[in-house]
Write an enzyme that holds these catalytic residues in place. Structure first.
Site, mmCIF file in Angstrom:
data_model
loop_
_atom_site.group_PDB
_atom_site.id
_atom_site.type_symbol
_atom_site.label_atom_id
_atom_site.label_comp_id
_atom_site.label_asym_id
_atom_site.label_seq_id
_atom_site.Cartn_x
_atom_site.Cartn_y
_atom_site.Cartn_z
ATOM 1 N N ASP A 1 1.915 -81.368 93.229
ATOM 2 C CA ASP A 1 1.290 -80.437 94.174
ATOM 3 C C ASP A 1 0.221 -81.133 95.014
ATOM 4 O O ASP A 1 -0.413 -82.090 94.567
ATOM 5 C CB ASP A 1 0.677 -79.259 93.382
ATOM 6 N N HIS B 1 4.516 -84.548 102.682
ATOM 7 C CA HIS B 1 5.741 -84.543 101.875
ATOM 8 C C HIS B 1 6.389 -85.934 101.885
ATOM 9 O O HIS B 1 6.876 -86.408 100.872
ATOM 10 C CB HIS B 1 6.731 -83.502 102.400
ATOM 11 N N LEU C 1 16.111 -94.044 82.101
ATOM 12 C CA LEU C 1 15.419 -92.777 82.355
ATOM 13 C C LEU C 1 16.377 -91.720 82.917
ATOM 14 O O LEU C 1 17.199 -92.022 83.782
ATOM 15 C CB LEU C 1 14.301 -93.041 83.367
HETATM 16 C C1 IPE Z 1 4.605 -75.494 92.907
HETATM 17 O O1 IPE Z 1 3.735 -75.753 93.943
HETATM 18 C C2 IPE Z 1 5.992 -75.863 93.320
HETATM 19 C C3 IPE Z 1 6.218 -77.298 93.493
HETATM 20 C C4 IPE Z 1 5.390 -78.272 93.233
HETATM 21 C C5 IPE Z 1 7.517 -77.633 93.996
HETATM 22 P P1 IPE Z 1 3.277 -74.603 94.959
HETATM 23 O O2 IPE Z 1 2.332 -75.232 95.897
HETATM 24 O O3 IPE Z 1 4.468 -73.946 95.538
HETATM 25 O O4 IPE Z 1 2.557 -73.575 93.978
HETATM 26 P P2 IPE Z 1 1.480 -72.449 94.288
HETATM 27 O O5 IPE Z 1 2.066 -71.604 95.371
HETATM 28 O O6 IPE Z 1 0.238 -73.130 94.727
HETATM 29 O O7 IPE Z 1 1.296 -71.737 93.002
HETATM 30 C C1 IPE Z 2 3.821 -79.706 96.853
HETATM 31 O O1 IPE Z 2 2.842 -79.786 97.828
HETATM 32 C C2 IPE Z 2 5.215 -79.853 97.418
HETATM 33 C C3 IPE Z 2 5.994 -78.595 97.467
HETATM 34 C C4 IPE Z 2 5.628 -77.460 96.969
HETATM 35 C C5 IPE Z 2 7.282 -78.657 98.116
HETATM 36 P P1 IPE Z 2 2.433 -78.517 98.699
HETATM 37 O O2 IPE Z 2 3.300 -78.479 99.891
HETATM 38 O O3 IPE Z 2 2.426 -77.301 97.862
HETATM 39 O O4 IPE Z 2 0.954 -78.905 99.130
HETATM 40 P P2 IPE Z 2 -0.313 -77.934 99.140
HETATM 41 O O5 IPE Z 2 -0.408 -77.302 97.784
HETATM 42 O O6 IPE Z 2 -0.081 -76.930 100.217
HETATM 43 O O7 IPE Z 2 -1.449 -78.854 99.413
HETATM 44 MG MG MG Z 3 1.037 -76.419 96.698
#
Ligand code: IPE
Ligand code: IPE
Ligand code: MG
Length: 247
Positions: free
Chosen positions: A21, A38, A132
């Site tokens: 995240d 990303h 892995l």
């Molecule tokens: C969780 O992250 C999903 C992934 C890492 C793919 P999110 O960014 O979607 O989660 P929330 O919305 O902060 O809970």
């Molecule tokens: C995690 O990073 C990747 C996905 C959920 C696809 P985020 O895109 O959720 O990044 P933040 O949480 O908005 O910083």
């Molecule tokens: Mg996120």
């Protein structure tokens, strides 16, 4: 501190799961569009896969796209899907070189056709690798996985292929997407959020949880080793007393 050299190589978790995240916030902090985060996140994936292999982790599950993530702006979803296709097709040869087997959990059928096809191809091409196992959670949420499993069990009960009395922990495990994957000993979440966001709720019943403030694009191999080091300094009691564990 060099965490890798301090690890007890006999106590490395068999399975590590990661909620990757913070890509968007990382990008924002660098005045870049979210997609840039990303893309940088893919570099972290590569490093962490390599690091997990180095210390002998057998399963690494990465939460890459949740069912809830479909509700993000269309352009972001499209960019993520495109990044997924490009990454998978680019990485297959290095997965093979590193003896990594690709697996997936989640509802792959809900992905765009080219993503699904690319993933199926990559799984097929890496299926005999014995190092892995890299498990990508895509269009995954724990509740939807459980709902699908319950439907399959109910169906088999109706067909008389499963007796109600035979329903137990193990049987439920066998109906989940993670049927052949052991439960993770360690779950890591980056970006300073303290929640599970619908990830592996059944499977992490006894996992150790590790949270770091680092955004995913800043997460390195050494951060992975630090998390494993932290894990190795915990006492997992599984309901017993400390004295029972020590004897
Ligand atoms: C969780 O992250 C999903 C992934 C890492 C793919 P999110 O960014 O979607 O989660 P929330 O919305 O902060 O809970
Ligand atoms: C995690 O990073 C990747 C996905 C959920 C696809 P985020 O895109 O959720 O990044 P933040 O949480 O908005 O910083
Ligand atoms: Mg996120």
């Amino acid at each position: 501190m060099d965490f890798k050299s301090q690890l007890n190589i006999n106590e490395v978790p068999n399975h590590i799961a990661i909620i990757m995240d913070g890509n968007g916030r990382w990008a924002k902090s660098h005045n870049k569009p979210r997609v840039f985060g990303h893309k940088k996140g893919v570099v972290s994936v590569r490093n962490v896969v390599e690091g997990a292999g180095e210390i002998g982790v057998k399963y690494l599950t990465l939460y890459a796209f949740s069912t809830e993530n479909w509700n993000r702006p269309k352009v972001e979803v499209a960019a993520l899907m495109q990044l997924l296709v490009a990454t998978i097709s680019n990485e297959v040869s290095s997965l093979n070189k590193n003896n990594v087997r690709l697996l997936t959990i989640g509802d792959l059928k809900s992905l765009p056709g080219n993503c699904e096809r690319e993933l199926e191809k990559a799984k097929e091409k890496t299926k005999n690798n014995t190092g892995l196992s890299l498990v990508l959670a895509l269009s995954y949420s724990s509740k939807s996985e459980i709902v699908r499993a319950v439907k399959k069990i109910a169906n088999d009960v109706v067909k008389n292929e499963v007796k109600i009395d035979a329903i137990n922990d193990n049987l439920i495990n066998d109906y989940l997407d993670t049927a052949n994957v052991p439960s993770p000993e360690l779950l890591i979440r980056t970006s300073g959020e303290y929640r599970l966001s619908n990830f592996l709720l059944w499977q992490i019943a006894y996992s150790e949880l590790y949270f770091t403030n680092k955004y995913w694009p800043d997460f390195t191999k050494e951060d992975l080793f630090e998390a494993v080091f932290d894990y190795q300094n915990r006492e997992r009691r599984f309901g017993l007393t400390s004295e029972q564990i020590k004897n």
